[in-house]
Design a protein around this motif. Structure first.
Motif, PDB file in Angstrom:
ATOM      1  N   LYS A 123       8.734   6.271   3.921  1.00 62.96           N
ATOM      2  CA  LYS A 123       9.299   4.774   3.415  1.00 62.96           C
ATOM      3  C   LYS A 123      10.650   4.646   3.004  1.00 62.96           C
ATOM      4  N   ALA A 146      11.540  -0.635   1.391  1.00 61.03           N
ATOM      5  CA  ALA A 146      10.293  -0.816   2.039  1.00 61.03           C
ATOM      6  C   ALA A 146       9.588  -2.246   1.055  1.00 61.03           C
ATOM      7  N   THR A 147      10.276  -2.416   0.013  1.00 64.36           N
ATOM      8  CA  THR A 147       9.620  -3.536  -0.679  1.00 64.36           C
ATOM      9  C   THR A 147      10.339  -4.809  -0.441  1.00 64.36           C
ATOM     10  N   PRO A 173       3.939   6.863   7.203  1.00 61.21           N
ATOM     11  CA  PRO A 173       4.324   5.814   6.516  1.00 61.21           C
ATOM     12  C   PRO A 173       4.732   5.988   5.001  1.00 61.21           C
ATOM     13  N   PHE A 174       3.799   6.842   4.268  1.00 56.34           N
ATOM     14  CA  PHE A 174       3.989   7.100   2.863  1.00 56.34           C
ATOM     15  C   PHE A 174       5.330   7.770   2.851  1.00 56.34           C
ATOM     16  N   TRP A 219       0.532  -1.227   0.059  1.00 58.29           N
ATOM     17  CA  TRP A 219      -0.070   0.073  -0.027  1.00 58.29           C
ATOM     18  C   TRP A 219       0.775   1.209  -0.065  1.00 58.29           C
ATOM     19  N   ILE A 220       1.686   1.262   0.986  1.00 59.73           N
ATOM     20  CA  ILE A 220       2.553   2.689   0.994  1.00 59.73           C
ATOM     21  C   ILE A 220       3.732   2.884   0.192  1.00 59.73           C
ATOM     22  N   THR A 221       3.957   1.742  -0.536  1.00 59.34           N
ATOM     23  CA  THR A 221       4.707   2.136  -1.733  1.00 59.34           C
ATOM     24  C   THR A 221       3.840   2.182  -3.278  1.00 59.34           C
ATOM     25  N   PHE A 222       2.645   2.043  -3.071  1.00 58.03           N
ATOM     26  CA  PHE A 222       1.834   2.236  -4.285  1.00 58.03           C
ATOM     27  C   PHE A 222       2.034   1.218  -5.179  1.00 58.03           C
ATOM     28  N   SER A 223       2.372   0.073  -4.782  1.00 56.86           N
ATOM     29  CA  SER A 223       2.562  -1.169  -5.546  1.00 56.86           C
ATOM     30  C   SER A 223       1.931  -2.391  -5.044  1.00 56.86           C
TER      31      SER A 223
END
Lengths: 330, 133
Positions: B25, B29-30, B21-22, A239-243
């Protein structure tokens, strides 16, 4: 009536998840789209309502205070209960927001034989309220571990203090226990006390059931069904990385929890829960009592059209003279 | 708006907190955790028999509960042997049984625990095995 309606409304929300996620396989809708829509409703709704409130003029200070106002230097003023300075107001607001001071002064009145009216201090609502709000806050802070990578130290500290007693595995959080207890108490007092039951509406019960449902599903997730936390964090970080990604195999109870939270977020701006923002705008708390010390001009004053005596005399001078009335200007 | 400045500051603080959080990041993050099961002890086992005490899904969900039970059974009840669902017997010991295969704590345990911010208190008493490198 209100109780049953609210209860079945929450049950219906849960059924929606079972139908949507387990029946129709709409993982993306329930895992990404609905949470996002709810999140945006939450922010925009709160900002909109606070702006609306901000547009309402406060014509005059409302000094419903519990202390002596500032007057002569030899009269001791109550600086916090009846503040005349910005600092005093800040302290009063802080006590209100952080410690629920008005609620702490809650009184119970009873009509006894005699007839005699008696008052007594009643702290139970304050205790239940403060336990509820602070555990909710700590739970919220703990959940932030799902939204930051690497997890900040402050969140880890909150978590380790919360699990201080190291009971079982996963360790039991003190806040989980207190939170569910407090929600139950806040619900039971509405049901058990006849006067409260009389004034309680669906809008009072629904948030309690909803928040209670969120608490119960959260506890089920952590201690009983053991949902895949790594998968959930992949979802939240998506969500927070929009992916957004929806990992497979996350237990349905997580989607129930998430949908109830989404419902709460979306419901928030149009409910009594707006007291979160409203408490900061309480006119009896956030205004210094400077009613007499300073000049306060009515904010909706406009230049009033007046007709002065000079103009009046100009209009009727001749008539006045002929009637023998005295005039100021010949 | 009345007292617009103060209200706008308050709203900015609120929105800032909610969307923090947005905004904060990091680069990681991923990044997903990737626990490694390629220790020498595991590689020594025949490919078909590379299983833990119980099956993978059960271990993933319930390992903390199992360790907690093992602790109680060994330390409080004096039992030492765990019989798995498949009927195989294991000595209940974190250091001698679990960590014998999973000798790579930092690449196995910590990988997920750090990701989800969990700090188990196993290592308050137990000594983590030494890792190379």
């Amino acid at each position: 009536m209100g109780i049953l309606f609210s209860f079945f409304a929450v049950v219906a929300l849960i059924v929606v998840v079972f139908v949507g996620v387990q029946g129709a396989n709409l993982h993306y809708l329930f895992g990404v789209i609905i949470p996002f829509a709810a999140f945006i409703t939450f922010i925009v709704g709160i900002v909109y309502r606070v702006f609306r409130w901000g547009k309402v003029p406060v014509p005059f200070r409302i000094p419903t205070t519990g202390g002596q106002q500032t007057s002569f230097p030899w009269i001791k003023a109550s600086r916090i209960d009846n503040p005349s300075s910005a600092l005093g107001v800040a302290v009063r607001m802080a006590l209100e927001v952080l410690l629920f001071r008005s609620l702490f002064r809650n009184m119970r009145s009873e009509l006894r034989d005699g007839p005699k009216l008696s008052y007594a201090s009643s702290k139970w609502l304050w205790l239940g309220g403060i336990a509820f709000h602070y555990t909710f806050l700590i739970i919220l802070i703990r959940h932030m571990r799902l939204f930051f990578e690497p997890v900040p130290g402050i969140i880890k500290i909150a978590e380790s203090l919360d699990g201080f007693f190291q009971v079982g595995a996963p360790v039991v959080y003190v806040t989980d226990v207190v939170f569910l207890g407090a929600v139950t108490f806040l619900f039971l007092r509405r049901v058990v006390i006849p006067q409260l039951r009389y004034i309680s509406l669906a809008a009072d019960y629904f948030p309690l059931f909803l928040i209670g449902g969120i608490g119960v599903t959260g506890v089920l997730m952590r201690y009983f069904f053991k949902t895949d936390v790594v998968g959930i964090k992949e979802l939240t970080m998506g969500w927070i990385t929009f992916s957004p990604v929806v990992p497979q195999g996350i237990h349905i109870i997580f989607y129930v929890h998430l949908f109830l939270v989404s419902s709460l977020l979306a419901y928030f701006p149009m409910s009594k829960l707006m007291h979160m923002a409203g408490v900061f705008l309480s006119p009896t708390r956030n205004l210094a009592n400077t009613n007499r010390a300073e000049l306060h001009v009515n904010p909706w004053n406009y230049p009033v059209k007046v007709h002065t005596y000079e103009e009046y005399e100009d209009d009727y001078r001749e008539f006045m003279k002929s009637a023998g009335l005295p005039v100021e200007k010949e | 708006m009345y007292n617009g400045g103060k209200i706008v500051i308050g709203l900015l603080i609120f929105v800032g907190l909610v969307i923090s959080p947005f905004l904060l990041k990091g680069d990681k993050a991923t990044a997903k955790p990737d626990p490694k099961v390629d220790t020498p002890e595991i590689l020594k086992m025949p490919v078909g028999e590379r299983t833990c005490v119980e099956d993978k899904e059960y271990m993933k969900a319930e390992h903390m509960k199992m360790l907690n039970e093992w602790r109680d059974w060994v330390v409080r009840d004096g039992l030492n042997i765990y019989t798995s669902k498949a009927g195989k017997e294991y000595t209940m010991s974190l250091q001698n049984t679990c960590m014998k295969c999973h000798s790579n704590k930092s690449k196995f345990c910590d990988e997920c625990h750090n990701y989800v911010g969990v700090k188990p208190y196993c290592w308050d008493c137990h000594i983590a095995p030494k890792e190379e490198g």
